[in-house]
Design a protein around this motif. Structure first.
Motif, PDB file in Angstrom:
ATOM      1  N   UNK A   1       0.887  -1.187   0.066  1.00  0.00           N
ATOM      2  CA  UNK A   1      -0.062  -0.063   0.000  1.00  0.00           C
ATOM      3  C   UNK A   1       0.759   1.281   0.146  1.00  0.00           C
ATOM      4  N   UNK A   2       0.618   2.067  -1.114  1.00  0.00           N
ATOM      5  CA  UNK A   2       1.371   3.321  -0.944  1.00  0.00           C
ATOM      6  C   UNK A   2       0.447   4.401  -0.506  1.00  0.00           C
ATOM      7  N   UNK A   3       1.085   4.988   0.602  1.00  0.00           N
ATOM      8  CA  UNK A   3       0.214   6.316   1.133  1.00  0.00           C
ATOM      9  C   UNK A   3       0.068   7.125   0.214  1.00  0.00           C
ATOM     10  N   UNK A   4      -1.302   7.513   0.055  1.00  0.00           N
ATOM     11  CA  UNK A   4      -1.731   8.664  -1.286  1.00  0.00           C
ATOM     12  C   UNK A   4      -2.589   9.689  -0.661  1.00  0.00           C
ATOM     13  N   UNK A   5      -2.313  10.060   0.612  1.00  0.00           N
ATOM     14  CA  UNK A   5      -3.406  11.242   1.274  1.00  0.00           C
ATOM     15  C   UNK A   5      -3.037  12.386   0.520  1.00  0.00           C
ATOM     16  N   UNK A   6      -4.047  13.207   0.242  1.00  0.00           N
ATOM     17  CA  UNK A   6      -3.777  14.566  -0.393  1.00  0.00           C
ATOM     18  C   UNK A   6      -4.746  15.511   0.054  1.00  0.00           C
ATOM     19  N   UNK A   7      -5.017  15.611   1.449  1.00  0.00           N
ATOM     20  CA  UNK A   7      -6.040  16.489   2.096  1.00  0.00           C
ATOM     21  C   UNK A   7      -5.281  17.895   2.314  1.00  0.00           C
ATOM     22  N   UNK A   8      -6.213  18.722   2.937  1.00  0.00           N
ATOM     23  CA  UNK A   8      -5.684  19.982   3.445  1.00  0.00           C
ATOM     24  C   UNK A   8      -5.614  19.744   4.866  1.00  0.00           C
ATOM     25  N   UNK A   9      -4.693  20.162   5.824  1.00  0.00           N
ATOM     26  CA  UNK A   9      -4.586  20.150   7.324  1.00  0.00           C
ATOM     27  C   UNK A   9      -5.552  21.323   7.511  1.00  0.00           C
ATOM     28  N   UNK A  10      -5.635  21.221   8.971  1.00  0.00           N
ATOM     29  CA  UNK A  10      -6.723  22.261   9.415  1.00  0.00           C
ATOM     30  C   UNK A  10      -6.146  23.804   9.104  1.00  0.00           C
ATOM     31  N   UNK A  11      -4.874  23.815   8.973  1.00  0.00           N
ATOM     32  CA  UNK A  11      -4.126  25.028   8.788  1.00  0.00           C
ATOM     33  C   UNK A  11      -4.141  25.543   7.223  1.00  0.00           C
ATOM     34  N   UNK A  12      -4.763  24.741   6.513  1.00  0.00           N
ATOM     35  CA  UNK A  12      -4.860  24.858   5.140  1.00  0.00           C
ATOM     36  C   UNK A  12      -3.677  24.550   4.262  1.00  0.00           C
ATOM     37  N   UNK A  13      -2.773  24.052   4.686  1.00  0.00           N
ATOM     38  CA  UNK A  13      -1.559  23.274   3.833  1.00  0.00           C
ATOM     39  C   UNK A  13      -1.915  22.080   3.141  1.00  0.00           C
ATOM     40  N   UNK A  14      -1.852  21.835   2.040  1.00  0.00           N
ATOM     41  CA  UNK A  14      -2.295  20.824   1.195  1.00  0.00           C
ATOM     42  C   UNK A  14      -0.996  19.949   1.245  1.00  0.00           C
ATOM     43  N   UNK A  15      -1.483  18.510   1.612  1.00  0.00           N
ATOM     44  CA  UNK A  15      -0.361  17.509   1.577  1.00  0.00           C
ATOM     45  C   UNK A  15      -0.468  16.682   0.386  1.00  0.00           C
ATOM     46  N   UNK A  16       0.650  16.133   0.057  1.00  0.00           N
ATOM     47  CA  UNK A  16       0.616  15.375  -1.054  1.00  0.00           C
ATOM     48  C   UNK A  16       1.828  14.232  -0.731  1.00  0.00           C
ATOM     49  N   UNK A  17       1.186  13.142  -0.394  1.00  0.00           N
ATOM     50  CA  UNK A  17       2.048  12.132   0.355  1.00  0.00           C
ATOM     51  C   UNK A  17       2.637  11.278  -0.929  1.00  0.00           C
ATOM     52  N   UNK A  18       2.152  11.179  -1.962  1.00  0.00           N
ATOM     53  CA  UNK A  18       2.535  10.370  -3.377  1.00  0.00           C
ATOM     54  C   UNK A  18       4.009  11.215  -3.616  1.00  0.00           C
ATOM     55  N   UNK A  19       4.091  12.452  -3.356  1.00  0.00           N
ATOM     56  CA  UNK A  19       5.083  13.247  -3.718  1.00  0.00           C
ATOM     57  C   UNK A  19       6.021  13.237  -2.671  1.00  0.00           C
ATOM     58  N   UNK A  20       5.951  13.540  -1.538  1.00  0.00           N
ATOM     59  CA  UNK A  20       6.586  13.809  -0.470  1.00  0.00           C
ATOM     60  C   UNK A  20       7.410  12.340  -0.010  1.00  0.00           C
ATOM     61  N   UNK A  21       6.719  11.254  -0.272  1.00  0.00           N
ATOM     62  CA  UNK A  21       7.340   9.935  -0.214  1.00  0.00           C
ATOM     63  C   UNK A  21       8.260   9.616  -1.374  1.00  0.00           C
ATOM     64  N   UNK A  22       7.983  10.350  -2.625  1.00  0.00           N
ATOM     65  CA  UNK A  22       9.060  10.053  -3.691  1.00  0.00           C
ATOM     66  C   UNK A  22       8.430   9.046  -4.674  1.00  0.00           C
TER      67      UNK A  22
END
Length: 384
Positions: free
Chosen positions: A9-30
């Motif tokens: 399973x490849x982590x693929x969360x792409x939500x915005x945190x409560x502070x508004x920052x967008x996460x992109x785990x497919x990118x940050x994990x490489x």
């Protein structure tokens, strides 16, 4: 049911945190840039099935206009390396220009799901396998009860859960229009909540909390809120996400493995099968650091016990299979089989976890598996 019992399973969360920052785990994990080598590596380890994800916010650049450039390299890499993927269509994230609470959100996601399924079939020639909406229950709590992530609301968990069920049902119907044989995996947290030695009211509250884990599946099948349109036919593979901290005392601490209040995982699997009668996948499981092999040993042993008792568990997904940063900070968690990328983009294999997985596979020799694993009755199958 699948080409391998263990899945990646490849982590693929792409939500915005409560502070508004967008996460992109497919990118940050490489993984987005290393998809080719990642799929080749997990294939070499014997993992022929995976979970991965689409980033809807990158793909639908304007209503009804799709840019697949962030997805196609991963889709093609998985296909070239012979890994069959359940693609998460919505892993907490969505385009910024649409209101998640609106009816338009449901309609637009259905169209996106259909477009994704059509692309998967055209590119690979295979039947699409998708997870329409990841962790409806957790998203409802984190996003609309305590405001930890988008839509960052409070006290609206029940409302968001119903909306996400509408979204999931729309996706199922749309994908089946493209391919009636499409397979669907849902992934919901499997939990146990204990009332400890509290009074009867406290015990009842704990049990109600525990039972809440079934609300999303009950809505999808029409057992609850039938006005949403759910039916038993909307549920294909039942996913159970299970981690070391998934059992706790109500308003208290985590229940440690081996404690008298700890519910055996085999019993949790059996309860879900009795409730829905569908094949089960352990859709996420894993631990951090040196606890990884011991945790897999426990989960796999419990799964084997469940199978021996007649419960059709079809796979265990190591999640995440590649180390990745946490949501709240940049610390890379040592969670998977594959390390974070090195300077040359290479990943190391965490040997103790790979060795435990191999031991478990050896114990599941084909003749032995055929003898012990129950055949899934025809009425429990969807598709070929």
């Amino acid at each position: 049911m699948f080409d391998s019992f263990f899945m990646a399973g490849f982590e693929c969360s792409s939500h915005r945190r409560a502070d508004g920052r967008r996460l992109d785990l497919l990118a940050s994990s490489g993984h987005d840039r290393l998809a080719e080598s990642d799929y080749r590596r997990i294939g070499d380890l014997g993992l022929r099935v995976a979970r991965d994800g689409l980033r809807w916010h990158l793909i639908e650049t304007a209503p009804g206009h799709y840019d697949w450039s962030s997805f196609l390299p991963m889709l093609r890499a998985s296909h070239r390396n012979g890994v069959h993927v359940f693609w998460d269509l919505c892993h907490y994230g969505w385009p910024d220009d649409i209101d998640i609470w609106s009816p338009e959100f449901v309609e637009r996601f259905g169209k996106f799901a259909a477009a994704a399924a059509r692309l998967i079939r055209e590119e690979t020639g295979e039947t699409p396998m998708v997870c329409p909406v990841n962790e409806i229950s957790y998203w409802a709590w984190a996003g609309a009860e305590v405001g930890k992530m988008n839509p960052a609301a409070h006290g609206r968990a029940a409302e968001l859960k119903r909306q996400l069920v509408r979204v999931a049902l729309a996706a199922i119907e749309a994908v089946r229009e493209i391919d009636p044989q499409a397979r669907f995996l849902f992934a919901e947290p499997a939990i146990h909540v204990d009332g400890g030695s509290g009074p009867a009211e406290h015990q009842a509250e704990a049990e109600n909390y525990r039972l809440s884990q079934f609300e999303a599946y009950d809505m999808l099948t029409g057992l609850a809120a039938p006005e949403l349109g759910g039916t038993p036919g909307h549920l294909d593979l039942v996913g159970m996400n299970y981690y070391p901290d998934n059992q706790w005392y109500l308003h208290g601490s985590t229940i440690p493995l081996g404690h008298h209040a700890y519910q055996p995982f085999r019993a949790m699997l059996a309860e879900v099968f009795r409730r829905y009668g569908r094949p089960i996948v352990v859709s996420e499981t894993g631990a951090e650091g040196t606890a990884r092999p011991a945790w897999l040993h426990y989960v796999a042993s419990e799964v084997e016990a469940a199978i021996a008792g007649g419960i059709p568990v079809e796979g265990i997904c190591i999640y995440p299979v590649a180390d990745c940063p946490g949501w709240e900070d940049e610390r890379v968690r040592p969670l998977g089989l594959l390390s974070e990328p090195g300077p040359e983009g290479t990943r190391e294999i965490y040997g103790p976890l790979a060795d435990e997985m191999r031991r478990q596979e050896q114990d599941r020799a084909p003749a032995d598996v055929a003898r012990r694993r129950p055949r899934i009755p025809k009425e429990l199958r969807i598709g070929p």
